[in-house]
Scaffold this motif. Structure first.
Motif, PDB file in Angstrom:
ATOM      1  N   GLU A 155      16.409 115.069  48.521  1.00 18.58           N
ATOM      2  CA  GLU A 155      16.499 114.274  47.296  1.00 18.58           C
ATOM      3  C   GLU A 155      17.945 114.168  46.803  1.00 18.58           C
ATOM      4  OE1 GLU A 155      14.948 118.406  46.058  1.00 18.58           O
ATOM      5  OE2 GLU A 155      14.641 116.935  47.670  1.00 18.58           O
ATOM      6  N   ILE A 156      18.712 115.233  47.010  1.00 22.35           N
ATOM      7  CA  ILE A 156      20.130 115.200  46.644  1.00 22.35           C
ATOM      8  C   ILE A 156      20.881 114.262  47.586  1.00 22.35           C
ATOM      9  CG2 ILE A 156      22.234 116.582  46.455  1.00 22.35           C
ATOM     10  CD1 ILE A 156      20.265 117.175  44.251  1.00 22.35           C
ATOM     11  N   ARG A 157      20.546 114.326  48.877  1.00 27.06           N
ATOM     12  CA  ARG A 157      21.156 113.435  49.865  1.00 27.06           C
ATOM     13  C   ARG A 157      20.859 111.975  49.523  1.00 27.06           C
ATOM     14  NH1 ARG A 157      22.365 113.205  55.529  1.00 27.06           N
ATOM     15  NH2 ARG A 157      21.683 111.233  56.451  1.00 27.06           N
ATOM     16  N   ASN A 158      19.586 111.673  49.222  1.00 23.31           N
ATOM     17  CA  ASN A 158      19.192 110.295  48.931  1.00 23.31           C
ATOM     18  C   ASN A 158      19.829 109.776  47.643  1.00 23.31           C
ATOM     19  OD1 ASN A 158      17.632 110.177  51.235  1.00 23.31           O
ATOM     20  ND2 ASN A 158      15.720 110.717  50.181  1.00 23.31           N
ATOM     21  N   ALA A 159      19.952 110.647  46.653  1.00 18.11           N
ATOM     22  CA  ALA A 159      20.576 110.237  45.389  1.00 18.11           C
ATOM     23  C   ALA A 159      22.046 109.887  45.612  1.00 18.11           C
ATOM     24  CB  ALA A 159      20.446 111.357  44.358  1.00 18.11           C
ATOM     25  N   LEU A 173      26.287 105.597  46.403  1.00 22.58           N
ATOM     26  CA  LEU A 173      27.275 104.893  47.221  1.00 22.58           C
ATOM     27  C   LEU A 173      26.908 103.422  47.392  1.00 22.58           C
ATOM     28  CD1 LEU A 173      27.912 107.568  50.021  1.00 22.58           C
ATOM     29  CD2 LEU A 173      29.382 107.020  48.085  1.00 22.58           C
ATOM     30  N   LYS A 174      25.604 103.160  47.578  1.00 21.12           N
ATOM     31  CA  LYS A 174      25.152 101.780  47.726  1.00 21.12           C
ATOM     32  C   LYS A 174      25.401 100.973  46.443  1.00 21.12           C
ATOM     33  CE  LYS A 174      21.499 102.724  51.109  1.00 21.12           C
ATOM     34  NZ  LYS A 174      20.028 102.752  51.340  1.00 21.12           N
ATOM     35  N   ASN A 175      25.129 101.595  45.308  1.00 25.52           N
ATOM     36  CA  ASN A 175      25.352 100.904  44.032  1.00 25.52           C
ATOM     37  C   ASN A 175      26.825 100.579  43.832  1.00 25.52           C
ATOM     38  OD1 ASN A 175      22.613 101.160  43.542  1.00 25.52           O
ATOM     39  ND2 ASN A 175      22.840 102.940  42.201  1.00 25.52           N
ATOM     40  N   THR A 176      27.676 101.500  44.212  1.00 22.52           N
ATOM     41  CA  THR A 176      29.118 101.272  44.102  1.00 22.52           C
ATOM     42  C   THR A 176      29.555 100.152  45.031  1.00 22.52           C
ATOM     43  OG1 THR A 176      29.459 103.610  43.569  1.00 22.52           O
ATOM     44  CG2 THR A 176      31.386 102.367  44.287  1.00 22.52           C
ATOM     45  N   LYS A 179      27.837  97.610  46.068  1.00 19.63           N
ATOM     46  CA  LYS A 179      27.383  96.320  45.584  1.00 19.63           C
ATOM     47  C   LYS A 179      28.384  95.718  44.585  1.00 19.63           C
ATOM     48  CE  LYS A 179      22.397  97.117  46.041  1.00 19.63           C
ATOM     49  NZ  LYS A 179      21.122  97.318  45.296  1.00 19.63           N
ATOM     50  N   VAL A 180      28.992  96.584  43.798  1.00  8.73           N
ATOM     51  CA  VAL A 180      29.964  96.101  42.809  1.00  8.73           C
ATOM     52  C   VAL A 180      31.141  95.411  43.516  1.00  8.73           C
ATOM     53  CG1 VAL A 180      31.608  96.821  41.042  1.00  8.73           C
ATOM     54  CG2 VAL A 180      29.333  97.846  41.128  1.00  8.73           C
ATOM     55  N   TYR A 181      31.560  95.977  44.640  1.00 13.98           N
ATOM     56  CA  TYR A 181      32.729  95.440  45.341  1.00 13.98           C
ATOM     57  C   TYR A 181      32.374  94.304  46.299  1.00 13.98           C
ATOM     58  CZ  TYR A 181      35.480  99.254  43.486  1.00 13.98           C
ATOM     59  OH  TYR A 181      36.151 100.104  42.648  1.00 13.98           O
ATOM     60  N   GLU A 182      31.093  94.096  46.563  1.00 19.60           N
ATOM     61  CA  GLU A 182      30.677  93.009  47.450  1.00 19.60           C
ATOM     62  C   GLU A 182      30.397  91.714  46.704  1.00 19.60           C
ATOM     63  OE1 GLU A 182      27.366  94.768  49.468  1.00 19.60           O
ATOM     64  OE2 GLU A 182      28.586  95.299  51.216  1.00 19.60           O
ATOM     65  N   LYS A 183      30.435  91.774  45.388  1.00 19.52           N
ATOM     66  CA  LYS A 183      30.167  90.578  44.592  1.00 19.52           C
ATOM     67  C   LYS A 183      31.295  89.556  44.761  1.00 19.52           C
ATOM     68  CE  LYS A 183      27.449  92.902  41.032  1.00 19.52           C
ATOM     69  NZ  LYS A 183      27.378  93.290  39.595  1.00 19.52           N
TER      70      LYS A 183
END
Length: 314
Positions: free
Chosen positions: A296-300, A305-308, A310-314
């Motif tokens: 659960e810590i790994r997945n969080a 990282l994925k959320n971050t 997405k910010v730079y892929e906009k």
């Protein structure tokens, strides 16, 4: 001063000052210059290579490639160095932490004594103990080191008077401005945690009775929301590649820190309370490190990282 003392002093002078000529050495040692050559011969017989540089600006030089004997530290001094690493590591603003850890590692290589007391500092110590509690802490550390029981006189919050009982100290911890000892209480026939407090701890006397730590004991089972030490502690496992391994070991991650070495990577395990701080450290090592457990810590972390990204892929 006898001949042996003069030879040792000559060795120390050459080590600390570098090149020195015969006259300078003789003046420092308060001896005849003719004796310096004899001292040189005796030191070379003992295994030290002392080079002689000829000429006007010559002199004697100790070969720095030689092993220079170090005065052995006492057990208490070794324990102090061992504990200082945790104390210094808790000060995140200290800019020379990597160099400090390297220096401590070099010193501690000579002292692989498994009986050293495993004191854990889970945050920055800021509470000053009384002289009485410091003495009890020293006694507990001595018992830890020797693997012997103590007679502990203690009054819990639910009792009206103190009781004296045999106690096997396992570990000393510092957490949120207080010191604790965890171990086996012969009175309760179970693992207990006791706080070093002038209002609770009345006496602590070392005995000669040896004890063995319960092989099934794990510290994480006795700290957490339902314990005296109520932090939300998590055991983390990290997979670290061989190139990053040394740098990771220089960083303070948590307590009960262990390493399992494989061919081209290591698995590090430790207990941590501040998971967000652990995330920051993992991120700083980029692709050299990977969170393995708990899942659960790994997945969080992956989601963060994925959320971050997405910010730079906009």
């Amino acid at each position: 001063m006898n001949r042996t003392s003069l030879c040792i002093r000559m060795l120390l002078l050459l080590k600390s000052r570098g090149k020195m000529n015969t006259q300078a050495l003789a003046e420092e040692l308060e001896t005849n210059p003719r004796n310096i050559r004899e001292f040189k011969k005796e030191l070379e017989v003992a295994g030290y290579n002392i080079k002689e540089i000829k000429g006007r600006y010559g002199g004697y030089v100790l070969d720095e490639d030689d092993l220079f004997p170090v005065i052995r530290l006492s057990d208490e001094e070794v324990m102090a160095l061992d504990e200082s690493r945790h104390l210094v590591s808790s000060h995140k603003e200290y800019t020379r932490l990597s160099s400090y850890n390297n220096a401590i590692d070099k010193i501690m290589q000579m002292y692989h004594n498994e009986s050293r007391s495993p004191n854990y500092f889970m945050d920055t110590p800021g509470h000053l103990l009384s002289e009485k509690m410091i003495a009890f802490l020293d006694t507990m550390n001595e018992a830890l080191q020797k693997g012997v029981c103590v007679n502990l006189t203690y009054q819990t919050s639910k009792e009206n008077s103190p009781n004296t009982f045999l106690f096997d100290p396992y570990e000393v911890l510092h957490y949120h401005q207080a010191y604790y000892v965890i171990g086996f209480s012969h009175r309760r026939n179970d693992i207990r945690i006791f706080r070093f407090s002038d209002q609770r701890m009345y006496d602590c006397q070392i005995t000669q009775r040896k004890f063995l730590k319960d092989e099934h004991y794990q510290l994480e089972h006795y700290i957490g929301k339902h314990s005296i030490i109520k932090g939300n502690f998590v055991r983390i496992e990290l997979k670290v590649n061989a190139k990053t391994r040394r740098l990771v070991k220089e960083t303070y991650w948590g307590y009960e820190f262990t390493e399992e070495i494989f061919d081209d990577y290591s698995i590090f395990s430790f207990l941590v309370e501040d998971v967000l701080d652990m995330y920051r450290k993992v991120y700083s090592f980029q692709d050299g490190i990977e969170i393995v457990k708990p899942i659960e810590i790994r997945n969080a972390f992956k989601q963060s990282l994925k959320n971050t990204l997405k910010v730079y892929e906009k």
